[in-house]
Design an enzyme around this catalytic site. Sequence first.
Site, PDB file in Angstrom:
ATOM      1  N   GLU A  76       0.794  -1.221   0.000  1.00  0.00           N
ATOM      2  CA  GLU A  76       0.000   0.000   0.000  1.00  0.00           C
ATOM      3  C   GLU A  76       0.830   1.277   0.000  1.00  0.00           C
ATOM      4  OE1 GLU A  76      -3.352   0.422   2.776  1.00  0.00           O
ATOM      5  OE2 GLU A  76      -3.522  -1.736   2.514  1.00  0.00           O
ATOM      6  N   ASP A  77       1.991   1.210   0.657  1.00  0.00           N
ATOM      7  CA  ASP A  77       2.754   2.453   0.783  1.00  0.00           C
ATOM      8  C   ASP A  77       3.572   2.793  -0.480  1.00  0.00           C
ATOM      9  OD1 ASP A  77       4.992   0.873   0.896  1.00  0.00           O
ATOM     10  OD2 ASP A  77       5.335   1.114   3.033  1.00  0.00           O
TER      11      ASP A  77
END
Length: 574
Positions: A76-77
């Site tokens: 996600e990051d």
Amino acid sequence: MDWSEYQNKLDEYKAGLENRSLIEKAFFFAEKSHEGQKRYSGENYIEHPIKVSLSIAAMGLDANTISAALLHDTIEDQKTTSRDIKKHFGADVAFLVNGVTKVDKIKYHGVQRQAESMRKMFLAIAEDIRVVVLKLMDRLHNMETLSSLPYPEKRIRIAKETLEIYAPIADRLGIWDIKAKLEDLAFSYVYPEEYKWMQQEVKKRVPMREYYIERIIPIVKKELGQENLRPLEVNARAKHYYSLWKKLLRYDMDWDLIYDLVAVRIIVSNIQDAYGALGIIHKNWKPLPGRIKDFIALPKPNGYQSIHTTVFCIDGKVVEFQIRTAEMHHEAEIGIAAHWAWAEAGKPKRAEGFKGSRFIWVTQLREWQKKFTKKNMDSAEFLEALKIDFFKDRIFVLTPKGDVIDLPEDATPLDFAYHIHSEIGNHAVGAKVNGKMVPFNHKLQSEDVVEILTKKDRKPSQEWLEIAKTSVAKSHIKSLLRKKEKQFSIQSKKLKSVELIVTCKNRVGILKDISNALSSLKINIEDIESHAAGKNYPSITLSFTPVDQSQIEKVKTRIKKVHGVYSIELKRFK
Ligand code: MN
């Protein structure tokens, strides 16, 4: 938590022994990738994947799943890609992390009627039971820390989603312990007033019950012992808030009708002892009629097995007993996870039970597991078998309103149209997928938003039969084509030629006038003959092929207008 503390925990659960170095690598990779990141609670972000992975470890899942749990939020990051995960941790871990990331993208808009479809979609997209369990543990930890989320509406949305999507999935997988935790956590956010009330009521009632139950447990043990039945465990179990509240709603909030507020649980070593214990309890205390439930002989659709009975116990108080084997108990707590954990340890598995038909896929899964265990498959093959194949050939597309439509792989917009309604299918003129026009033979993909354009006068054509993949669509198309054919054959019947016998004055040019009348209507005269008839008026016989009845009428009117025509007689050919 640092690596050595974490490792101690793993040792405690005897988890991930087959590949500790992979877990270690995942631990430091995740730590680095979440460096500097904080949760709303103020803790370091890494504490979240650590907690999730430890609950995965406690359930007895393998090193790959534990590692995937540590890595589940790294993609996600943006800094990390699934290719990085694959490179460092292998295809299986990458598959699991990807699965979690995909499931995260499903958005539930809180429409009750969609809940079932959303659950299906969730399971289909997860593809593997391990991804589902991972997601459940992720959600559990997020629910445990939900109070630090500073947006009230978001808290309620997440809690609702937990109640309507996640808890039922945990229920289906038979992980009742997690289901109960998820429900109670969500309960306080979705129905805060009711939750507060329940807390107060339970505080008033439960300790009294618990005190009583603690008093009778030694007596129950003694009675069982006198018949040489040694249970593995006898304990008290308080019903969890949400299920208690739902039960109260069914019983008009009458606490006196809730007999299992605190129940006595007897764990025995085999099924024979379970029935033996039931007999001993009934011998000592009179059972309430209609309250004996044998979920061992007839398991609940989700696979739950236990015997429940309610009796008038010591001091005439009503008490519910739940009797089950250790294996049933273990399964009731960790559900389907119990199966792979046990299979990996190479323990034999029970062959009977699980006849539920409502959740066929759970039954199927268990059947497969039985088969695979018999064949002594190794754990890699076994885990492969755990993939959710039931939905493998299905795709899940959305209507513009967000309803989920479940279709087979290779389905086209026509299948979608007929799935919505036969009238929409029958009158389809075009299709849009994600806002773009596509041909009818376009292959739909999961998560596509599909819209069908219709027109009243549009009808299916023969080639639709090639395009449509579902039997529903095909059968509708076929029946409409048959209707069309029938109409066509009626028409072609009418299209047989007719003969008109025109009686008229014998005048020069009348034949030409009559033939002109027909050609002005663009009708081709197939045959024309005049008959002289002695004293009588002559007659002209002509034949042509009308397109329909009204054309015949038109011809008759036109001919009647011809000077010298007296009468017209119509003759049809058979
Ligand atoms: Mn997470």
